[in-house]
Scaffold this active site. Sequence first.
Site, PDB file in Angstrom:
ATOM      1  N   ASP A 203      39.846  36.891  34.340  1.00  0.00           N
ATOM      2  CA  ASP A 203      39.335  38.173  34.816  1.00  0.00           C
ATOM      3  C   ASP A 203      40.447  39.192  35.042  1.00  0.00           C
ATOM      4  OD1 ASP A 203      37.231  39.895  35.670  1.00  0.00           O
ATOM      5  OD2 ASP A 203      37.676  39.448  37.763  1.00  0.00           O
ATOM      6  N   SER A 227      33.701  44.338  37.299  1.00  0.00           N
ATOM      7  CA  SER A 227      33.077  43.308  36.465  1.00  0.00           C
ATOM      8  C   SER A 227      31.607  43.170  36.844  1.00  0.00           C
ATOM      9  CB  SER A 227      33.790  41.964  36.653  1.00  0.00           C
ATOM     10  OG  SER A 227      35.156  42.071  36.326  1.00  0.00           O
ATOM     11  N   GLN A 277      32.686  39.168  28.867  1.00  0.00           N
ATOM     12  CA  GLN A 277      32.519  39.882  30.134  1.00  0.00           C
ATOM     13  C   GLN A 277      32.047  41.303  29.864  1.00  0.00           C
ATOM     14  OE1 GLN A 277      35.831  41.443  32.860  1.00  0.00           O
ATOM     15  NE2 GLN A 277      35.200  39.598  33.934  1.00  0.00           N
TER      16      GLN A 277
END
Length: 293
Positions: A203, A227, A277
């Site tokens: 991430d 996110s 993502q």
Amino acid sequence: MGNPVDQLVDLLDLEQIEVNIFRGRSPEESLQRVFGGQVAGQALIAAGRTVASDRPVHSLHAYFLRPGMPGVPIVYQVDRIRDGRSFTTRRVLGVQQGRTIFALTADFHLPEESPFTHQLPAPPVPQPETLPTALDEVGSVLGEIPPFISRRQPFDVRYVDRLRWSAEELAGVEPRSAVWLRTNGALGDNPLVHACAVTYASDMTLLDAVRLPVEPLWGRRHFDMASLDHAMWFHRPFRADDWLLYQQESPVAAGARGLARGQLFNRQGELVVSVMQEGLFRRIAEPGSGPVG
């Protein structure tokens, strides 16, 4: 607490407070929300603590529902969805101050022989030893390390392409980015810890690919980003304390959302993890211009 890698391991070492209920520490930070990779890594640890050690994680799918508050513990509630002969499924909710901030479903697979194997080749890139660390590269230009870089200190991150520092340098840049990464120290031999460390790291830079065509990765930001969801597939065993090439690209950005996908290769060129993502991007209001969106 020791060095940054020890701090990462400590962060992933949840306290069990009841059957299927765990509590994770959330470091006090000056930033406005808890780092998503931390929450995902802790939730995966919680799920893995309820699964037999001979079943490694093979996939996870997660949603970031609300921003977490730094400095406030997060409670992870594990639901044992399935315990089959080959697959084990867990659902985890991350709760902070009575509100669900995160939801994850993880699947674990008893290893078995594959009837066939294939993969597309890893891209040709410079080896990590020939590249500067991100800390050195950013520090030499800015003269200081931005606050959010503290999240990367457990990892040695090295950008494959030189960093751009102005809008003029971004002309013609494609939505692609690549980094070499590994932890800054040994992690031991627990495969779950390595999977959770890579979940944390996945991430850190993935949404870089979305931003690259529109603004430099470092310095003053013109877009606030967060996110929205995160998915990972673990294809082969790996170690997070060995070099991994993280190839990242963004196939589309539209509707204030940008999609990014990543592939993690080991030094032998084997694809070990795939990542997807989606992030939310909103322009930051200029002073005096009123609220945005």
